[in-house]
Design a protein around this motif. Structure first.
Motif, PDB file in Angstrom:
ATOM      1  N   ASP A 214       0.804  -1.221   0.000  1.00 18.52           N
ATOM      2  CA  ASP A 214       0.000   0.000   0.000  1.00 18.52           C
ATOM      3  C   ASP A 214       0.841   1.277   0.000  1.00 18.52           C
ATOM      4  O   ASP A 214       0.318   2.367   0.092  1.00 18.52           O
ATOM      5  CB  ASP A 214      -0.978  -0.005   1.175  1.00 18.52           C
ATOM      6  CG  ASP A 214      -0.295  -0.155   2.524  1.00 18.52           C
ATOM      7  OD1 ASP A 214       0.888  -0.559   2.571  1.00 18.52           O
ATOM      8  OD2 ASP A 214      -0.951   0.127   3.549  1.00 18.52           O
ATOM      9  N   GLY A 215       2.162   1.157  -0.093  1.00 24.50           N
ATOM     10  CA  GLY A 215       3.028   2.326  -0.143  1.00 24.50           C
ATOM     11  C   GLY A 215       4.218   2.180   0.786  1.00 24.50           C
ATOM     12  O   GLY A 215       4.488   1.101   1.307  1.00 24.50           O
ATOM     13  N   LEU A 216       4.918   3.274   0.990  1.00 25.85           N
ATOM     14  CA  LEU A 216       6.091   3.273   1.849  1.00 25.85           C
ATOM     15  C   LEU A 216       5.696   3.395   3.314  1.00 25.85           C
ATOM     16  O   LEU A 216       4.797   4.162   3.657  1.00 25.85           O
ATOM     17  CB  LEU A 216       7.002   4.451   1.496  1.00 25.85           C
ATOM     18  CG  LEU A 216       7.607   4.478   0.107  1.00 25.85           C
ATOM     19  CD1 LEU A 216       8.342   5.790  -0.111  1.00 25.85           C
ATOM     20  CD2 LEU A 216       8.532   3.308  -0.080  1.00 25.85           C
ATOM     21  N   ALA A 217       6.395   2.672   4.168  1.00 29.58           N
ATOM     22  CA  ALA A 217       6.269   2.828   5.617  1.00 29.58           C
ATOM     23  C   ALA A 217       7.615   3.347   6.107  1.00 29.58           C
ATOM     24  O   ALA A 217       8.646   2.710   5.903  1.00 29.58           O
ATOM     25  CB  ALA A 217       5.917   1.508   6.279  1.00 29.58           C
ATOM     26  N   ILE A 218       7.598   4.527   6.721  1.00 22.61           N
ATOM     27  CA  ILE A 218       8.834   5.214   7.096  1.00 22.61           C
ATOM     28  C   ILE A 218       8.830   5.496   8.588  1.00 22.61           C
ATOM     29  O   ILE A 218       7.823   5.946   9.146  1.00 22.61           O
ATOM     30  CB  ILE A 218       8.983   6.535   6.321  1.00 22.61           C
ATOM     31  CG1 ILE A 218       8.975   6.261   4.821  1.00 22.61           C
ATOM     32  CG2 ILE A 218      10.236   7.291   6.746  1.00 22.61           C
ATOM     33  CD1 ILE A 218       8.827   7.493   3.978  1.00 22.61           C
ATOM     34  N   GLU A 219       9.983   5.252   9.229  1.00 19.21           N
ATOM     35  CA  GLU A 219      10.172   5.635  10.628  1.00 19.21           C
ATOM     36  C   GLU A 219      11.494   6.389  10.715  1.00 19.21           C
ATOM     37  O   GLU A 219      12.518   5.937  10.201  1.00 19.21           O
ATOM     38  CB  GLU A 219      10.230   4.414  11.537  1.00 19.21           C
ATOM     39  CG  GLU A 219      10.401   4.784  12.990  1.00 19.21           C
ATOM     40  CD  GLU A 219      10.440   3.565  13.881  1.00 19.21           C
ATOM     41  OE1 GLU A 219      11.444   3.390  14.588  1.00 19.21           O
ATOM     42  OE2 GLU A 219       9.460   2.797  13.858  1.00 19.21           O
ATOM     43  N   VAL A 220      11.451   7.553  11.369  1.00 14.33           N
ATOM     44  CA  VAL A 220      12.617   8.412  11.511  1.00 14.33           C
ATOM     45  C   VAL A 220      12.846   8.651  13.001  1.00 14.33           C
ATOM     46  O   VAL A 220      11.906   8.996  13.724  1.00 14.33           O
ATOM     47  CB  VAL A 220      12.399   9.764  10.794  1.00 14.33           C
ATOM     48  CG1 VAL A 220      13.586  10.681  10.978  1.00 14.33           C
ATOM     49  CG2 VAL A 220      12.097   9.561   9.330  1.00 14.33           C
ATOM     50  N   ARG A 221      14.089   8.470  13.457  1.00 15.98           N
ATOM     51  CA  ARG A 221      14.441   8.708  14.856  1.00 15.98           C
ATOM     52  C   ARG A 221      15.409   9.889  14.910  1.00 15.98           C
ATOM     53  O   ARG A 221      16.473   9.845  14.282  1.00 15.98           O
ATOM     54  CB  ARG A 221      15.051   7.442  15.453  1.00 15.98           C
ATOM     55  CG  ARG A 221      14.022   6.327  15.588  1.00 15.98           C
ATOM     56  CD  ARG A 221      14.620   5.005  16.012  1.00 15.98           C
ATOM     57  NE  ARG A 221      15.534   4.425  15.040  1.00 15.98           N
ATOM     58  CZ  ARG A 221      15.156   3.821  13.900  1.00 15.98           C
ATOM     59  NH1 ARG A 221      13.878   3.750  13.595  1.00 15.98           N
ATOM     60  NH2 ARG A 221      16.052   3.303  13.093  1.00 15.98           N
ATOM     61  N   VAL A 222      15.029  10.934  15.666  1.00 15.54           N
ATOM     62  CA  VAL A 222      15.782  12.179  15.657  1.00 15.54           C
ATOM     63  C   VAL A 222      16.105  12.661  17.065  1.00 15.54           C
ATOM     64  O   VAL A 222      15.509  12.228  18.051  1.00 15.54           O
ATOM     65  CB  VAL A 222      15.006  13.296  14.913  1.00 15.54           C
ATOM     66  CG1 VAL A 222      14.796  12.949  13.452  1.00 15.54           C
ATOM     67  CG2 VAL A 222      13.684  13.595  15.592  1.00 15.54           C
ATOM     68  N   VAL A 223      17.054  13.599  17.115  1.00 13.01           N
ATOM     69  CA  VAL A 223      17.395  14.345  18.313  1.00 13.01           C
ATOM     70  C   VAL A 223      16.978  15.785  18.054  1.00 13.01           C
ATOM     71  O   VAL A 223      17.250  16.339  16.988  1.00 13.01           O
ATOM     72  CB  VAL A 223      18.906  14.273  18.621  1.00 13.01           C
ATOM     73  CG1 VAL A 223      19.255  15.096  19.849  1.00 13.01           C
ATOM     74  CG2 VAL A 223      19.345  12.818  18.781  1.00 13.01           C
ATOM     75  N   VAL A 224      16.303  16.391  19.035  1.00 16.60           N
ATOM     76  CA  VAL A 224      15.703  17.718  18.870  1.00 16.60           C
ATOM     77  C   VAL A 224      16.400  18.728  19.783  1.00 16.60           C
ATOM     78  O   VAL A 224      16.846  18.389  20.879  1.00 16.60           O
ATOM     79  CB  VAL A 224      14.190  17.641  19.193  1.00 16.60           C
ATOM     80  CG1 VAL A 224      13.541  19.007  19.181  1.00 16.60           C
ATOM     81  CG2 VAL A 224      13.508  16.704  18.220  1.00 16.60           C
ATOM     82  N   GLU A 225      16.471  19.953  19.315  1.00 17.37           N
ATOM     83  CA  GLU A 225      17.046  21.052  20.091  1.00 17.37           C
ATOM     84  C   GLU A 225      16.204  21.319  21.338  1.00 17.37           C
ATOM     85  O   GLU A 225      14.968  21.336  21.284  1.00 17.37           O
ATOM     86  CB  GLU A 225      17.116  22.316  19.234  1.00 17.37           C
ATOM     87  CG  GLU A 225      17.759  23.499  19.913  1.00 17.37           C
ATOM     88  CD  GLU A 225      19.248  23.298  20.155  1.00 17.37           C
ATOM     89  OE1 GLU A 225      19.711  23.660  21.245  1.00 17.37           O
ATOM     90  OE2 GLU A 225      19.934  22.780  19.266  1.00 17.37           O
ATOM     91  N   HIS A 226      16.867  21.552  22.454  1.00 15.73           N
ATOM     92  CA  HIS A 226      16.199  21.849  23.722  1.00 15.73           C
ATOM     93  C   HIS A 226      15.404  23.157  23.618  1.00 15.73           C
ATOM     94  O   HIS A 226      15.815  24.104  22.972  1.00 15.73           O
ATOM     95  CB  HIS A 226      17.246  21.982  24.835  1.00 15.73           C
ATOM     96  CG  HIS A 226      16.666  22.341  26.158  1.00 15.73           C
ATOM     97  ND1 HIS A 226      15.961  21.448  26.919  1.00 15.73           N
ATOM     98  CD2 HIS A 226      16.662  23.506  26.840  1.00 15.73           C
ATOM     99  CE1 HIS A 226      15.557  22.039  28.021  1.00 15.73           C
ATOM    100  NE2 HIS A 226      15.972  23.289  27.996  1.00 15.73           N
ATOM    101  N   GLY A 227      14.253  23.182  24.264  1.00 12.88           N
ATOM    102  CA  GLY A 227      13.442  24.387  24.343  1.00 12.88           C
ATOM    103  C   GLY A 227      12.371  24.509  23.285  1.00 12.88           C
ATOM    104  O   GLY A 227      11.583  25.449  23.311  1.00 12.88           O
ATOM    105  N   LEU A 228      12.317  23.588  22.354  1.00 18.10           N
ATOM    106  CA  LEU A 228      11.312  23.642  21.299  1.00 18.10           C
ATOM    107  C   LEU A 228      10.132  22.757  21.651  1.00 18.10           C
ATOM    108  O   LEU A 228      10.258  21.800  22.405  1.00 18.10           O
ATOM    109  CB  LEU A 228      11.919  23.188  19.967  1.00 18.10           C
ATOM    110  CG  LEU A 228      13.116  23.993  19.470  1.00 18.10           C
ATOM    111  CD1 LEU A 228      13.648  23.395  18.189  1.00 18.10           C
ATOM    112  CD2 LEU A 228      12.743  25.448  19.270  1.00 18.10           C
ATOM    113  N   LYS A 229       8.982  23.073  21.079  1.00 13.39           N
ATOM    114  CA  LYS A 229       7.808  22.230  21.263  1.00 13.39           C
ATOM    115  C   LYS A 229       7.989  20.970  20.421  1.00 13.39           C
ATOM    116  O   LYS A 229       8.101  21.041  19.192  1.00 13.39           O
ATOM    117  CB  LYS A 229       6.541  22.966  20.851  1.00 13.39           C
ATOM    118  CG  LYS A 229       6.196  24.098  21.782  1.00 13.39           C
ATOM    119  CD  LYS A 229       4.883  24.723  21.393  1.00 13.39           C
ATOM    120  CE  LYS A 229       4.539  25.843  22.357  1.00 13.39           C
ATOM    121  NZ  LYS A 229       3.241  26.430  22.014  1.00 13.39           N
ATOM    122  N   LEU A 230       8.028  19.837  21.090  1.00 12.39           N
ATOM    123  CA  LEU A 230       8.336  18.583  20.420  1.00 12.39           C
ATOM    124  C   LEU A 230       7.308  18.222  19.359  1.00 12.39           C
ATOM    125  O   LEU A 230       7.657  17.713  18.284  1.00 12.39           O
ATOM    126  CB  LEU A 230       8.484  17.459  21.438  1.00 12.39           C
ATOM    127  CG  LEU A 230       9.578  17.680  22.500  1.00 12.39           C
ATOM    128  CD1 LEU A 230       9.651  16.490  23.438  1.00 12.39           C
ATOM    129  CD2 LEU A 230      10.917  17.947  21.859  1.00 12.39           C
TER     130      LEU A 230
END
Length: 117
Positions: free
Chosen positions: A65-81
């Protein structure tokens, strides 16, 4: 040795084949340009070019049915996740639609860590 899988898309002009690595590279480039992302999970920093180091942080599965994608990231402190996750999702989906035009069956952003200044 396992043969690399390809995803084939039919267009008016003919067939186009995409390798797993090509899709992972496109996703990695889009993540690198996303608001609030400072690194991929498992990487020390987010280089602007991914010479082959994105495989541990980006999963792409070719499904019927299409692509299944998972991305694991590190985010800058102080931002709305939630805003960062939305920005990553929007950027990746936009770039994949623009460059590849393949259906996306599932897309998940996992914020693995928040980086302190």
């Amino acid at each position: 040795m396992e043969r690399e899988r390809y995803l084939v898309a039919e267009t008016e002009q003919g067939r186009v084949s995409f390798s797993h690595d090509a899709i992972v590279g496109l996703v990695g480039d889009a993540v690198a340009e996303s608001y609030g992302v400072v690194a991929l999970s498992g990487e020390r920093r987010l280089p602007r070019l991914f010479p082959r180091g994105v495989g541990k942080s980006i999963d792409v599965d070719f499904r019927d049915d299409g692509l299944a994608i998972e991305v694991r990231v590190v985010v800058e402190h102080g931002l709305k996740l939630a805003e960062v996750a939305d920005a990553v999702r929007e950027r990746v989906l936009y770039e994949l639609e623009r460059m590849v035009g393949l259906p996306i069956a599932a897309f998940e952003v996992r914020i693995e860590r928040v980086r302190d200044s």
